[in-house]
Write a protein that holds these residues in place. Structure first.
Motif, short mmCIF file in Angstrom:
data_model
loop_
_atom_site.label_atom_id
_atom_site.label_comp_id
_atom_site.label_asym_id
_atom_site.label_seq_id
_atom_site.Cartn_x
_atom_site.Cartn_y
_atom_site.Cartn_z
N GLU A 114 1.35 -1.37 -0.21
CA GLU A 114 -0.41 0.11 0.13
C GLU A 114 0.94 1.01 -0.16
OE1 GLU A 114 -3.37 2.48 -0.45
OE2 GLU A 114 -3.14 0.20 -0.46
N TYR A 115 2.20 0.90 0.70
CA TYR A 115 3.08 2.53 1.36
C TYR A 115 3.71 2.64 -0.47
CZ TYR A 115 7.04 5.15 1.98
OH TYR A 115 8.08 5.75 1.46
N THR A 116 3.60 1.85 -1.15
CA THR A 116 4.60 1.10 -2.47
C THR A 116 3.74 1.74 -2.98
OG1 THR A 116 6.27 0.23 -1.73
CG2 THR A 116 5.94 0.00 -4.10
N PHE A 117 2.70 1.56 -3.56
CA PHE A 117 1.51 1.99 -4.17
C PHE A 117 1.00 3.68 -4.13
CE2 PHE A 117 -3.00 2.99 -4.87
CZ PHE A 117 -3.17 2.92 -6.08
N ARG A 118 1.14 4.38 -2.99
CA ARG A 118 0.71 5.18 -2.75
C ARG A 118 1.67 6.63 -3.49
NH1 ARG A 118 -2.09 7.00 2.61
NH2 ARG A 118 -3.92 4.52 2.09
N VAL A 119 3.22 5.69 -3.54
CA VAL A 119 4.74 6.72 -3.64
C VAL A 119 4.64 6.94 -5.28
CG1 VAL A 119 7.21 6.62 -3.78
CG2 VAL A 119 5.92 6.44 -1.16
N ARG A 120 4.14 5.51 -5.50
CA ARG A 120 4.24 5.75 -7.20
C ARG A 120 3.24 6.50 -7.95
NH1 ARG A 120 5.61 -0.75 -7.53
NH2 ARG A 120 8.32 -0.76 -7.96
N THR A 121 2.00 6.52 -7.29
CA THR A 121 0.42 7.01 -7.31
C THR A 121 0.93 8.71 -7.93
OG1 THR A 121 -0.97 5.25 -6.42
CG2 THR A 121 -1.43 7.98 -7.10
N TYR A 122 1.60 9.44 -6.48
CA TYR A 122 1.67 10.79 -6.23
C TYR A 122 2.71 11.00 -6.86
CZ TYR A 122 -1.87 9.53 -2.10
OH TYR A 122 -2.42 9.45 -0.54
N ALA A 123 3.80 10.27 -6.91
CA ALA A 123 4.61 11.02 -7.58
C ALA A 123 4.18 10.82 -9.54
CB ALA A 123 6.28 9.55 -7.88
N LYS A 124 3.46 11.01 -9.80
CA LYS A 124 2.58 10.86 -11.00
C LYS A 124 2.47 12.53 -11.50
CE LYS A 124 1.30 6.31 -12.35
NZ LYS A 124 -0.10 5.35 -12.25
N GLU A 125 1.95 13.09 -10.06
CA GLU A 125 1.55 14.04 -9.55
C GLU A 125 2.51 15.26 -9.23
OE1 GLU A 125 -1.92 14.52 -8.46
OE2 GLU A 125 -2.63 13.13 -10.31
N ALA B 261 2.72 10.13 0.98
CA ALA B 261 2.78 8.53 1.85
C ALA B 261 2.81 8.62 2.27
CB ALA B 261 3.19 7.68 0.82
N ILE B 262 3.89 8.73 3.48
CA ILE B 262 4.27 8.26 4.44
C ILE B 262 3.95 9.51 5.81
CG2 ILE B 262 6.15 9.20 6.56
CD1 ILE B 262 8.60 8.48 4.51
N THR B 263 2.56 10.38 5.54
CA THR B 263 2.16 11.17 6.94
C THR B 263 1.15 10.29 6.43
OG1 THR B 263 3.32 13.42 5.96
CG2 THR B 263 0.51 13.28 7.22
N GLU B 264 -0.07 10.06 5.20
CA GLU B 264 -1.20 9.61 5.28
C GLU B 264 -1.36 8.16 6.15
OE1 GLU B 264 -3.07 11.32 0.95
OE2 GLU B 264 -2.21 8.80 1.26
N ARG C 163 -1.24 7.94 9.78
CA ARG C 163 -2.26 8.78 10.44
C ARG C 163 -3.77 6.96 10.15
NH1 ARG C 163 -3.47 12.47 7.19
NH2 ARG C 163 -4.20 11.99 5.60
N GLU C 164 -3.47 6.48 9.15
CA GLU C 164 -3.53 5.44 8.86
C GLU C 164 -3.20 4.72 9.26
OE1 GLU C 164 -5.13 5.46 4.58
OE2 GLU C 164 -5.42 8.05 4.04
N GLY C 165 -2.30 3.88 10.65
CA GLY C 165 -1.86 2.12 10.18
C GLY C 165 -1.61 1.82 9.78
N ILE C 166 -0.72 1.83 8.35
CA ILE C 166 -0.34 1.91 7.51
C ILE C 166 1.58 1.84 7.30
CG2 ILE C 166 0.56 1.76 5.72
CD1 ILE C 166 -2.11 2.46 4.66
N LEU C 167 2.47 1.01 8.15
CA LEU C 167 3.84 0.21 8.65
C LEU C 167 4.07 1.98 9.79
CD1 LEU C 167 5.01 0.49 5.54
CD2 LEU C 167 5.22 -1.78 7.43
N SER C 168 2.84 2.27 10.33
CA SER C 168 3.02 3.66 11.52
C SER C 168 3.83 3.34 12.00
CB SER C 168 1.61 3.66 12.31
OG SER C 168 0.90 2.44 12.71
N ASP C 169 4.15 2.40 12.99
CA ASP C 169 5.48 2.43 14.07
C ASP C 169 6.88 1.98 13.00
OD1 ASP C 169 3.24 2.07 15.85
OD2 ASP C 169 3.44 -0.25 16.22
N PHE C 170 6.87 1.65 12.36
CA PHE C 170 7.70 1.95 11.62
C PHE C 170 8.70 2.90 10.97
CE2 PHE C 170 10.36 1.55 7.22
CZ PHE C 170 12.17 1.10 8.36
N LEU C 171 7.31 3.46 10.06
CA LEU C 171 7.53 4.66 9.45
C LEU C 171 7.47 5.81 10.91
CD1 LEU C 171 5.04 4.38 6.92
CD2 LEU C 171 7.72 4.39 6.62
N SER C 172 6.92 5.92 11.08
CA SER C 172 7.02 6.83 13.32
C SER C 172 8.85 7.26 12.98
CB SER C 172 6.05 6.97 14.22
OG SER C 172 4.80 6.79 13.65
#
Length: 240
Positions: free
Chosen positions: A126-137, A147-150, A153-162
């Protein structure tokens, strides 16, 4: 953690007396069975360095398992078997030496049973998908930050990314830039190949026309309407 696998993308370890070699790839590579073979040879050599390989006692070794985690943008099936024998110069229906590697597509929406069984892997997809999607714009730095902020906030890899926000951002940008560079290199190589093919076709046409009409190269290029700024290059490749 797979976020770091572009930097350290080969992992080996022993579980239940089995040697497991895992590789992460963002670009499809048919040569991985050969690379795995070389890795395994080095590992077995190290594991048996104190053994008497020339003695009469059989030396026990851990059976290997080879797995590739693929999350590139080029389309690939959920599961694919790569074989060392596919790389042999001649087909061998019963190869004396074989190595099989299982490639698993870990992009978002693929291999759902595995993803549901491993939340960390699903979150990474999910994280990789968001990075690639947002990088198009957005610029890649902004895309990764969003992607990291979202995800936090949404509990996706949250501990590691924090805990590792700065390093994760740095590695993600590096990985994306590396993928982009490789895509551009392949596209440039393809375009160069097309251009070379066109030049070779024109060169052959010049030669045939010179021979058929018994005319000079300059005259042949004039008939073929080859621009003057290109003629010198063709003249250098024609027999004197």
């Amino acid at each position: 953690m797979l976020v770091y696998m572009s930097m350290h993308n080969d992992v080996s370890f022993i579980i239940d007396l089995r040697l497991n070699l895992y590789e992460h790839q963002s670009t499809y590579n048919p040569n991985l069975p050969l690379r795995f073979f070389m890795y395994a040879a080095d590992i077995y050599s190290d594991l048996t360095k104190d053994e008497n390989l020339y003695g009469t006692k059989a030396i026990q070794i851990s059976p290997p398992k080879f797995v590739i985690f693929y999350n590139g943008e080029a389309e690939q099936p959920d599961r694919k078997i790569l074989r060392l024998s596919d790389l042999y110069t001649v087909p061998d229906t019963c190869p004396s030496l074989e190595l099989t590697a299982l490639m698993l597509n870990i992009n978002k929406g693929r291999n759902e049973a595995i993803m549901e069984a491993c939340k960390t892997l699903k979150d990474y997809a999910e994280y990789t998908f968001r990075v690639r999607t947002y990088a198009k714009e957005l610029p890649i730095e902004s895309a990764v930050e969003r992607a990291i902020t979202e995800c936090i906030r949404e509990g996706i890899l949250s501990d590691f990314l924090s805990r590792n926000r700065a390093e994760a951002k740095k590695v993600s940008i590096y990985e994306y830039d590396e993928e982009k560079h490789m895509r551009q290199t392949r596209e440039e190589g393809k375009e160069e190949g097309i251009q070379e093919g066109r030049q070779q076709t024109k060169l052959e046409a010049i030669k045939k026309m010179m021979k058929a009409l018994n005319i000079t190269a300059e005259h042949a290029m004039e008939i073929l309407e080859i621009p003057e700024n290109e003629q010198e290059e063709y003249l250098s490749k024609l027999p004197k």
